[in-house]
Design a protein around this motif. Structure first.
Motif, mmCIF file in Angstrom:
data_model
loop_
_atom_site.group_PDB
_atom_site.id
_atom_site.type_symbol
_atom_site.label_atom_id
_atom_site.label_comp_id
_atom_site.label_asym_id
_atom_site.label_seq_id
_atom_site.Cartn_x
_atom_site.Cartn_y
_atom_site.Cartn_z
ATOM 1 N N UNK A 90 -3.188 -17.672 8.278
ATOM 2 C CA UNK A 90 -2.652 -17.988 6.957
ATOM 3 C C UNK A 90 -3.744 -18.069 5.898
ATOM 4 N N UNK A 91 -5.001 -18.107 6.317
ATOM 5 C CA UNK A 91 -6.121 -18.158 5.369
ATOM 6 C C UNK A 91 -6.733 -16.783 5.095
ATOM 7 N N UNK A 92 -6.155 -15.740 5.646
ATOM 8 C CA UNK A 92 -6.674 -14.377 5.498
ATOM 9 C C UNK A 92 -6.661 -13.980 4.034
ATOM 10 N N UNK A 93 -7.812 -13.570 3.519
ATOM 11 C CA UNK A 93 -7.936 -13.156 2.123
ATOM 12 C C UNK A 93 -7.712 -11.646 2.018
ATOM 13 N N UNK A 94 -6.622 -11.258 1.416
ATOM 14 C CA UNK A 94 -6.259 -9.844 1.292
ATOM 15 C C UNK A 94 -6.979 -9.218 0.105
ATOM 16 N N UNK A 95 -7.554 -8.036 0.330
ATOM 17 C CA UNK A 95 -8.062 -7.194 -0.754
ATOM 18 C C UNK A 95 -7.070 -6.055 -0.902
ATOM 19 N N UNK A 96 -6.428 -5.972 -2.047
ATOM 20 C CA UNK A 96 -5.365 -4.998 -2.263
ATOM 21 C C UNK A 96 -5.917 -3.572 -2.376
ATOM 22 N N UNK A 97 -5.115 -2.553 -1.995
ATOM 23 C CA UNK A 97 -5.556 -1.166 -2.170
ATOM 24 C C UNK A 97 -5.990 -0.865 -3.601
ATOM 25 N N UNK A 98 -5.270 -1.420 -4.576
ATOM 26 C CA UNK A 98 -5.627 -1.174 -5.975
ATOM 27 C C UNK A 98 -6.996 -1.758 -6.308
ATOM 28 N N UNK A 99 -7.370 -2.867 -5.657
ATOM 29 C CA UNK A 99 -8.672 -3.479 -5.921
ATOM 30 C C UNK A 99 -9.823 -2.592 -5.466
ATOM 31 N N UNK A 100 -9.589 -1.828 -4.408
ATOM 32 C CA UNK A 100 -10.632 -0.931 -3.911
ATOM 33 C C UNK A 100 -10.976 0.107 -4.971
ATOM 34 N N UNK A 101 -9.947 0.647 -5.626
ATOM 35 C CA UNK A 101 -10.195 1.627 -6.682
ATOM 36 C C UNK A 101 -10.680 0.960 -7.963
#
Length: 323
Positions: A90-101
């Motif tokens: 539940x603490x997993x920090x997601x980096x969104x696909x849009x953030x990569x670009x």
């Protein structure tokens, strides 16, 4: 990245590049395309969403309010298809696909770099983008040229940390090799921590001198003659797991030596013909394009983040001992 393009649940390909011939498949992009165009054409126009995990303890429970939950686990899934990507804490920090670009937007707008490829692997569980940091640089003025790229990659299933690193591509064969020989050209953070784009950019910008060192190393290797017998010794040291006899009979040994002895792309260049640089590129071509794998997708993932990447770095260590 080639045959791993995901078209099972999408109208557009999950890989886009400005160089169709580099990977053979994918959406061809024009130089100067916007971040929004890259996001759509590379199949990265979805969000990673999360939900708590619920389950029924009996088959006939129809009321969801009676389901049990796992308090500290979440399932990550695609916003467009609902397909599950992974089960994480539940603490997993997601980096969104849009953030990569988005990471490359400011640089691209300022003309400091150009995005060259982007896409998703394994149905969206991993996603990445690469940007060219400068034009190709020749080894001793020859046709043998190398281009430095920044590679930003992450995952939605816990299989990869978020990482931004310099990587080099030899133009003639598109072989890739991580440039961070001393870990100074890479930024890496686990999903337990927040990805900080500013810190990642600082690392990439500060690593500019590393590329000069890499090219100096490449030129040194191009001047070191390696006859076939010495190449065999290096290859055995690279692939041997039990005995020399078994290693000599392996597909890896045969293929690497075949690439070194003339069948590799660019193997006949003066800089590569019977040189330490030529042997290193025989290994990188093998790992990127020829190693046995369940699919092209698995081969590419291995070459960038797995056993293939480890093999290339081991080859670099072996051949650097020749300098």
């Amino acid at each position: 990245m080639s045959h791993q393009i995901d078209t099972t649940s999408r109208a557009t390909a999950s890989y886009a590049s400005t160089q169709r011939e580099w990977h053979g498949l994918g959406q061809l992009m024009v130089q100067g395309a916007t971040i929004e165009q890259w996001q759509q054409q590379a199949g990265m126009d979805y969000r990673v969403q999360r939900s708590v995990i619920r389950y029924a303890t009996e088959r006939d429970i129809a009321d969801p309010s009676q389901f049990k939950t796992i308090a500290d686990k979440h399932v990550l899934f695609r916003s467009d298809t609902g397909a599950a990507l992974g089960v994480v804490s539940d603490s997993y920090k997601v980096v969104q696909p849009s953030e990569v670009l988005e990471f490359f937007r400011e640089w691209a707008d300022q003309g400091g770099l150009s995005i060259e490829s982007a896409g998703v692997l394994f149905g969206g569980k991993r996603y990445f983008a690469t940007a060219k940091l400068c034009d190709a640089v020749a080894i001793d003025g020859s046709a043998d040229t190398v281009v430095p790229y920044a590679l930003l990659s992450t995952s939605a299933d816990g299989s990869l940390s978020t990482e931004c690193r310099w990587t080099t591509v030899r133009t003639v064969c598109n072989n890739t090799l991580t440039m961070a020989m001393k870990d100074t050209a890479a930024y890496k953070v686990s999903h337990r921590s927040v990805f900080k784009p500013t810190e990642a950019k600082e690392v990439v910008e500060a690593a500019n001198a590393e590329f000069g060192s890499f090219m100096a190393m490449a030129r040194d290797l191009a001047h070191i003659k390696v006859e076939s017998e010495r190449a065999e010794t290096l290859t055995l040291a690279l692939v041997m797991k039990s005995s020399e006899e078994v290693a000599r009979e392996s597909a890896a040994f045969s293929r690497i030596m075949d690439l070194f002895n003339g069948s590799g792309k660019g193997a006949t260049f003066e800089t590569a013909n019977d040189t330490a640089w030529g042997w290193l590129n025989a290994v990188t071509e093998y790992a990127d394009h020829h190693v046995r794998a369940r699919s092209e997708e698995n081969r590419q993932a291995s070459a960038l983040w797995g056993p293939g990447d480890a093999l290339k770095n081991k080859a670099l260590e072996l051949v650097m001992a020749q300098v």
